[in-house]
Design a protein around this motif. Structure first.
Motif, PDB file in Angstrom:
ATOM      1  N   TYR A  28       0.404  -1.076  -0.430  1.00  0.00           N
ATOM      2  CA  TYR A  28       0.051   0.002   0.208  1.00  0.00           C
ATOM      3  C   TYR A  28       1.228   1.025   0.114  1.00  0.00           C
ATOM      4  O   TYR A  28       1.857   1.715   0.958  1.00  0.00           O
ATOM      5  CB  TYR A  28      -1.165  -0.369   1.148  1.00  0.00           C
ATOM      6  CG  TYR A  28      -2.149   1.415   0.987  1.00  0.00           C
ATOM      7  CD1 TYR A  28      -3.131   1.075   0.668  1.00  0.00           C
ATOM      8  CD2 TYR A  28      -1.318   1.988   2.132  1.00  0.00           C
ATOM      9  CE1 TYR A  28      -3.766   2.760   0.411  1.00  0.00           C
ATOM     10  CE2 TYR A  28      -2.303   3.295   2.216  1.00  0.00           C
ATOM     11  CZ  TYR A  28      -3.256   3.437   1.673  1.00  0.00           C
ATOM     12  OH  TYR A  28      -3.893   4.877   1.492  1.00  0.00           O
ATOM     13  N   ALA A  29       0.742   2.274  -1.164  1.00  0.00           N
ATOM     14  CA  ALA A  29       1.186   2.868  -1.070  1.00  0.00           C
ATOM     15  C   ALA A  29       0.381   4.782  -0.408  1.00  0.00           C
ATOM     16  O   ALA A  29      -0.452   4.692  -0.687  1.00  0.00           O
ATOM     17  CB  ALA A  29       2.006   4.200  -1.941  1.00  0.00           C
ATOM     18  N   SER A  30       0.533   5.009   0.335  1.00  0.00           N
ATOM     19  CA  SER A  30      -0.103   6.468   1.202  1.00  0.00           C
ATOM     20  C   SER A  30       0.037   7.275   0.459  1.00  0.00           C
ATOM     21  O   SER A  30      -1.338   8.110   0.625  1.00  0.00           O
ATOM     22  CB  SER A  30       0.898   6.387   2.716  1.00  0.00           C
ATOM     23  OG  SER A  30       1.826   7.452   2.973  1.00  0.00           O
ATOM     24  N   ARG A  31       0.447   8.348   0.123  1.00  0.00           N
ATOM     25  CA  ARG A  31       0.655   9.170  -0.695  1.00  0.00           C
ATOM     26  C   ARG A  31       0.578   8.882  -2.230  1.00  0.00           C
ATOM     27  O   ARG A  31       0.783   9.847  -3.102  1.00  0.00           O
ATOM     28  CB  ARG A  31       1.728  10.015  -0.652  1.00  0.00           C
ATOM     29  CG  ARG A  31       2.188  10.605   0.442  1.00  0.00           C
ATOM     30  CD  ARG A  31       3.025  11.552   0.783  1.00  0.00           C
ATOM     31  NE  ARG A  31       3.114  12.306  -0.313  1.00  0.00           N
ATOM     32  CZ  ARG A  31       2.128  13.368   0.530  1.00  0.00           C
ATOM     33  NH1 ARG A  31       1.365  13.590   1.580  1.00  0.00           N
ATOM     34  NH2 ARG A  31       2.366  14.369  -0.850  1.00  0.00           N
ATOM     35  N   LEU A  32      -0.259   7.915  -2.242  1.00  0.00           N
ATOM     36  CA  LEU A  32      -0.426   7.445  -4.172  1.00  0.00           C
ATOM     37  C   LEU A  32      -1.373   8.623  -4.288  1.00  0.00           C
ATOM     38  O   LEU A  32      -0.742   9.350  -5.815  1.00  0.00           O
ATOM     39  CB  LEU A  32      -0.772   6.230  -4.630  1.00  0.00           C
ATOM     40  CG  LEU A  32      -0.956   5.748  -5.736  1.00  0.00           C
ATOM     41  CD1 LEU A  32      -0.363   6.172  -6.901  1.00  0.00           C
ATOM     42  CD2 LEU A  32      -1.965   4.429  -6.023  1.00  0.00           C
ATOM     43  N   ASN A  33      -2.234   9.029  -4.095  1.00  0.00           N
ATOM     44  CA  ASN A  33      -3.804   9.880  -5.193  1.00  0.00           C
ATOM     45  C   ASN A  33      -2.892  11.455  -4.914  1.00  0.00           C
ATOM     46  O   ASN A  33      -2.976  11.755  -6.012  1.00  0.00           O
ATOM     47  CB  ASN A  33      -4.732   9.848  -4.013  1.00  0.00           C
ATOM     48  CG  ASN A  33      -5.507   8.833  -4.331  1.00  0.00           C
ATOM     49  OD1 ASN A  33      -5.312   7.945  -4.902  1.00  0.00           O
ATOM     50  ND2 ASN A  33      -6.167   8.858  -3.678  1.00  0.00           N
ATOM     51  N   ALA A  34      -2.249  11.890  -3.993  1.00  0.00           N
ATOM     52  CA  ALA A  34      -1.386  13.524  -4.287  1.00  0.00           C
ATOM     53  C   ALA A  34       0.033  12.828  -4.527  1.00  0.00           C
ATOM     54  O   ALA A  34      -0.440  14.101  -5.833  1.00  0.00           O
ATOM     55  CB  ALA A  34      -1.133  13.278  -2.888  1.00  0.00           C
ATOM     56  N   ALA A  35       0.384  12.136  -4.986  1.00  0.00           N
ATOM     57  CA  ALA A  35       1.320  11.944  -5.897  1.00  0.00           C
ATOM     58  C   ALA A  35       1.143  11.867  -7.361  1.00  0.00           C
ATOM     59  O   ALA A  35       1.535  13.066  -8.405  1.00  0.00           O
ATOM     60  CB  ALA A  35       2.733  10.946  -5.678  1.00  0.00           C
TER      61      ALA A  35
ATOM     62  N   SER B 205      -9.152   9.866  -7.068  1.00  0.00           N
ATOM     63  CA  SER B 205      -9.337   9.466  -6.413  1.00  0.00           C
ATOM     64  C   SER B 205      -9.266   7.524  -6.082  1.00  0.00           C
ATOM     65  O   SER B 205     -10.444   6.921  -7.704  1.00  0.00           O
ATOM     66  CB  SER B 205     -11.242   8.946  -6.318  1.00  0.00           C
ATOM     67  OG  SER B 205     -11.676   8.030  -5.005  1.00  0.00           O
ATOM     68  N   ILE B 206      -8.368   7.349  -6.493  1.00  0.00           N
ATOM     69  CA  ILE B 206      -7.624   5.483  -6.612  1.00  0.00           C
ATOM     70  C   ILE B 206      -7.842   4.655  -5.072  1.00  0.00           C
ATOM     71  O   ILE B 206      -7.097   5.315  -4.510  1.00  0.00           O
ATOM     72  CB  ILE B 206      -6.071   5.876  -6.881  1.00  0.00           C
ATOM     73  CG1 ILE B 206      -6.477   6.539  -8.198  1.00  0.00           C
ATOM     74  CG2 ILE B 206      -5.335   4.174  -7.419  1.00  0.00           C
ATOM     75  CD1 ILE B 206      -6.745   6.052 -10.040  1.00  0.00           C
ATOM     76  N   VAL B 207      -8.443   3.693  -5.356  1.00  0.00           N
ATOM     77  CA  VAL B 207      -8.772   2.859  -3.850  1.00  0.00           C
ATOM     78  C   VAL B 207      -7.659   1.655  -4.451  1.00  0.00           C
ATOM     79  O   VAL B 207      -7.599   0.926  -5.585  1.00  0.00           O
ATOM     80  CB  VAL B 207     -10.216   1.683  -4.395  1.00  0.00           C
ATOM     81  CG1 VAL B 207     -10.463   1.428  -3.477  1.00  0.00           C
ATOM     82  CG2 VAL B 207     -11.546   2.785  -3.733  1.00  0.00           C
ATOM     83  N   GLN B 208      -6.678   1.120  -3.575  1.00  0.00           N
ATOM     84  CA  GLN B 208      -5.492   0.303  -3.428  1.00  0.00           C
ATOM     85  C   GLN B 208      -5.931  -0.786  -2.869  1.00  0.00           C
ATOM     86  O   GLN B 208      -6.238  -1.569  -1.995  1.00  0.00           O
ATOM     87  CB  GLN B 208      -4.214   0.385  -2.954  1.00  0.00           C
ATOM     88  CG  GLN B 208      -3.803   2.475  -3.620  1.00  0.00           C
ATOM     89  CD  GLN B 208      -2.431   2.668  -2.391  1.00  0.00           C
ATOM     90  OE1 GLN B 208      -1.846   1.575  -2.394  1.00  0.00           O
ATOM     91  NE2 GLN B 208      -2.619   4.007  -1.980  1.00  0.00           N
ATOM     92  N   LEU B 209      -5.828  -1.672  -3.726  1.00  0.00           N
ATOM     93  CA  LEU B 209      -6.465  -3.810  -2.841  1.00  0.00           C
ATOM     94  C   LEU B 209      -5.044  -3.874  -2.711  1.00  0.00           C
ATOM     95  O   LEU B 209      -4.377  -4.056  -4.245  1.00  0.00           O
ATOM     96  CB  LEU B 209      -7.750  -3.617  -3.719  1.00  0.00           C
ATOM     97  CG  LEU B 209      -8.879  -3.041  -4.045  1.00  0.00           C
ATOM     98  CD1 LEU B 209      -9.895  -3.873  -4.789  1.00  0.00           C
ATOM     99  CD2 LEU B 209      -9.087  -3.198  -2.202  1.00  0.00           C
ATOM    100  N   ARG B 210      -4.935  -4.962  -1.521  1.00  0.00           N
ATOM    101  CA  ARG B 210      -4.229  -5.842  -1.874  1.00  0.00           C
ATOM    102  C   ARG B 210      -3.853  -7.157  -2.807  1.00  0.00           C
ATOM    103  O   ARG B 210      -5.113  -7.736  -2.436  1.00  0.00           O
ATOM    104  CB  ARG B 210      -3.764  -6.515  -0.311  1.00  0.00           C
ATOM    105  CG  ARG B 210      -2.248  -7.531  -0.641  1.00  0.00           C
ATOM    106  CD  ARG B 210      -1.304  -6.381  -0.522  1.00  0.00           C
ATOM    107  NE  ARG B 210      -0.014  -6.964  -0.159  1.00  0.00           N
ATOM    108  CZ  ARG B 210       0.133  -7.002   1.472  1.00  0.00           C
ATOM    109  NH1 ARG B 210      -0.008  -6.298   2.694  1.00  0.00           N
ATOM    110  NH2 ARG B 210       1.458  -8.000   1.012  1.00  0.00           N
ATOM    111  N   GLN B 211      -3.224  -7.097  -3.787  1.00  0.00           N
ATOM    112  CA  GLN B 211      -3.204  -8.240  -4.386  1.00  0.00           C
ATOM    113  C   GLN B 211      -2.543  -9.736  -3.619  1.00  0.00           C
ATOM    114  O   GLN B 211      -1.120  -9.624  -3.319  1.00  0.00           O
ATOM    115  CB  GLN B 211      -2.819  -8.732  -5.952  1.00  0.00           C
ATOM    116  CG  GLN B 211      -1.281  -7.814  -6.270  1.00  0.00           C
ATOM    117  CD  GLN B 211      -1.204  -7.580  -7.076  1.00  0.00           C
ATOM    118  OE1 GLN B 211      -1.233  -8.027  -8.283  1.00  0.00           O
ATOM    119  NE2 GLN B 211      -0.331  -6.809  -8.057  1.00  0.00           N
ATOM    120  N   GLN B 212      -2.250 -10.587  -4.921  1.00  0.00           N
ATOM    121  CA  GLN B 212      -2.307 -11.709  -3.704  1.00  0.00           C
ATOM    122  C   GLN B 212      -0.554 -12.444  -3.824  1.00  0.00           C
ATOM    123  O   GLN B 212      -0.681 -12.270  -5.184  1.00  0.00           O
ATOM    124  CB  GLN B 212      -2.848 -13.515  -4.009  1.00  0.00           C
ATOM    125  CG  GLN B 212      -3.947 -13.556  -3.243  1.00  0.00           C
ATOM    126  CD  GLN B 212      -4.356 -15.086  -3.479  1.00  0.00           C
ATOM    127  OE1 GLN B 212      -4.848 -15.711  -4.176  1.00  0.00           O
ATOM    128  NE2 GLN B 212      -4.623 -15.490  -1.954  1.00  0.00           N
TER     129      GLN B 212
END
Length: 446
Positions: free
Chosen positions: A312-319, A335-342
């Motif tokens: 997970y990247a905490s500052r992805l949306n801002a960057a 507004s990008i939602v991050q989902l952890r993939q296997q």
């Protein structure tokens, strides 16, 4: 303004002037020859007037075409929509308007306009009725494609109109089929009906602009080509100047919203390209984009979507917003939602766990069957059979003195039979000590 020729069916009662000379094409070698072709022009105008007539055949065809187009748009089928274009009779009155403007024949123009208005009304009403009756009225890509006309649509319609006039003059019905497909007329009317039936004013207005664009472009192209082929030879230079100015002014005004729409599409495409490029740089090599939507919201760019990531990247949306805003020089909302993939290790562990659970379930079933087999006939009490399912081991606690010779022989046969059925298990006589029996796995039968 000239009247109608008495020998040209359906053009009115006033005399029609069709004199002069023009270049005619020979059918064999297309060599241009000069000759008196007034009769040819009269026949062409008669054919155009006949196709622009409002009759039962026209109303039937426009009804069927609108029904096919609406159903095709609702089920998002391009093939069905193309079929509706082939059935549509709207090219007839549009060509009538074009030739009427070229010769300034008021009766032909009036007849074509009445037929066109009737066809539009019927098509829109049919579309509205089918949308109301349909249990599904979702916005499909085929519907959306008819709501954003651009200058490119105007160009297609102009070229299609030129091809249509050439086909009429040379009696090439196959070319008219291609013109009908290229210049969409009925699908925009069906989209107008959809917009009115569902309360989508933006869809209705966009489709109306597309229909108006195609209609005027085809009619004006027909007018220009007809004048170049000496239709309306009695018209004065002032008439010609009036026609040219009117056509270019009308098309110029029509081009303004089309150019704005094309500019919006180009800006949106540029924004999408920038977002995809920057997002790809910010994500890891194993991360991937699941969905991405980029749209223009006024002067701003709105981005939303879903990405599958390992970390997970905490500052992805801002960057992402900062980098895209720097490229496009406009505000960007992300507004990008991050989902952890296997990961591969997690997937492998899950697969191993699944196999282990399946094996335990299989052993549980085997242990129940073994217990039932050993206690058949109640020669062995259930509480004398101890089962270790994890080790696949069965201990039968026996008292030879109490059993007697015959009962002991019968129990031996039962144990041998069950052992043969389950060779992967160990079934033996004896007793379990505390060290041998795993407390968490051994189960005593009732």
């Amino acid at each position: 303004m000239t009247g109608d020729h008495p020998g040209v069916p359906g053009l009115g009662d006033a005399p029609f002037t069709a004199g002069g000379r023009r270049a005619a094409w020979d059918d064999d070698d297309d060599a241009a020859v000069e000759g008196d072709d007034a009769p040819d022009r009269s026949l062409i105008l008669a054919s155009v007037a006949r196709d622009a007539r409002l009759d039962k055949k026209f109303l039937l065809l426009i009804t069927l075409s609108a029904a096919i187009a609406t159903l095709g748009l609702l089920q998002n089928s391009a093939a069905v929509v193309i079929g509706a274009m082939l059935v549509s009779p709207l090219l007839g009155p549009i060509m009538g308007i074009g030739f009427g403007l070229a010769t300034l024949e008021s009766n032909l123009i009036k007849r074509s306009l009445v037929t066109m208005a009737a066809g539009m009304a019927v098509a829109i009403l049919v579309a509205m009725l089918l949308v109301w009756l349909s249990p599904i009225a979702d916005v499909t890509s085929e519907l959306r494609a008819r709501t954003q006309p651009t200058l490119l649509d105007l160009g297609v319609a102009v070229v299609g109109g030129i091809a249509g006039v050439y086909a009429i003059m040379r009696k090439l019905s196959g070319v008219m089929v291609g013109v009908a497909i290229a210049t969409a007329l009925v699908p925009p009317l069906s989209t107008i009906g959809f917009g009115l039936a569902t309360g989508r004013a933006d869809f209705a207005l966009g489709a109306a602009l597309l229909f108006l664009t195609n209609t005027l472009a085809i009619a004006f192209a027909a007018t220009i080509v007809a004048r170049l082929n000496r239709f309306g030879p009695s018209l004065t230079p002032q008439h010609t100047a009036m026609q040219v100015v009117g056509i270019f002014v009308t098309l110029g005004i029509l081009s303004i919203p089309l150019a704005l729409s094309l500019n919006d599409i180009a800006r949106e495409l540029r924004a999408r390209t920038a977002v995809q490029s920057e997002l790809g740089r910010l994500l890891g090599k194993d991360d991937r984009i699941d969905s991405l939507n980029v749209r223009l919201d006024g002067d701003d760019v709105a981005v939303d979507g879903v990405v599958l990531v390992d970390q997970y990247a905490s500052r992805l949306n801002a960057a992402l917003a900062g980098k895209v805003a720097g490229q496009l020089d406009r505000d960007v909302r992300v507004s990008i939602v991050q989902l952890r993939q296997q990961t591969n290790a997690a997937a492998e562990y899950e697969e191993q766990l699944g196999r282990r659970i399946a094996a335990l379930e299989q052993r549980g079933g085997d242990s129940d069957a073994i217990l039932a087999g050993l206690t058949v006939g109640e020669l062995l009490p259930r509480d004398r059979v101890l089962i270790d399912a994890q080790a696949r081991r069965v201990i039968v606690q026996r008292d030879p003195e109490a059993e007697g010779e015959q009962v002991a022989a019968a129990i031996d046969r039962i144990m041998a039979s069950v052992q043969a059925d389950y060779p992967q298990w160990l079934i033996q006589n004896g007793s379990l000590t505390v060290a041998e029996a795993p407390a968490e796995e051994a189960a005593a039968a009732e």
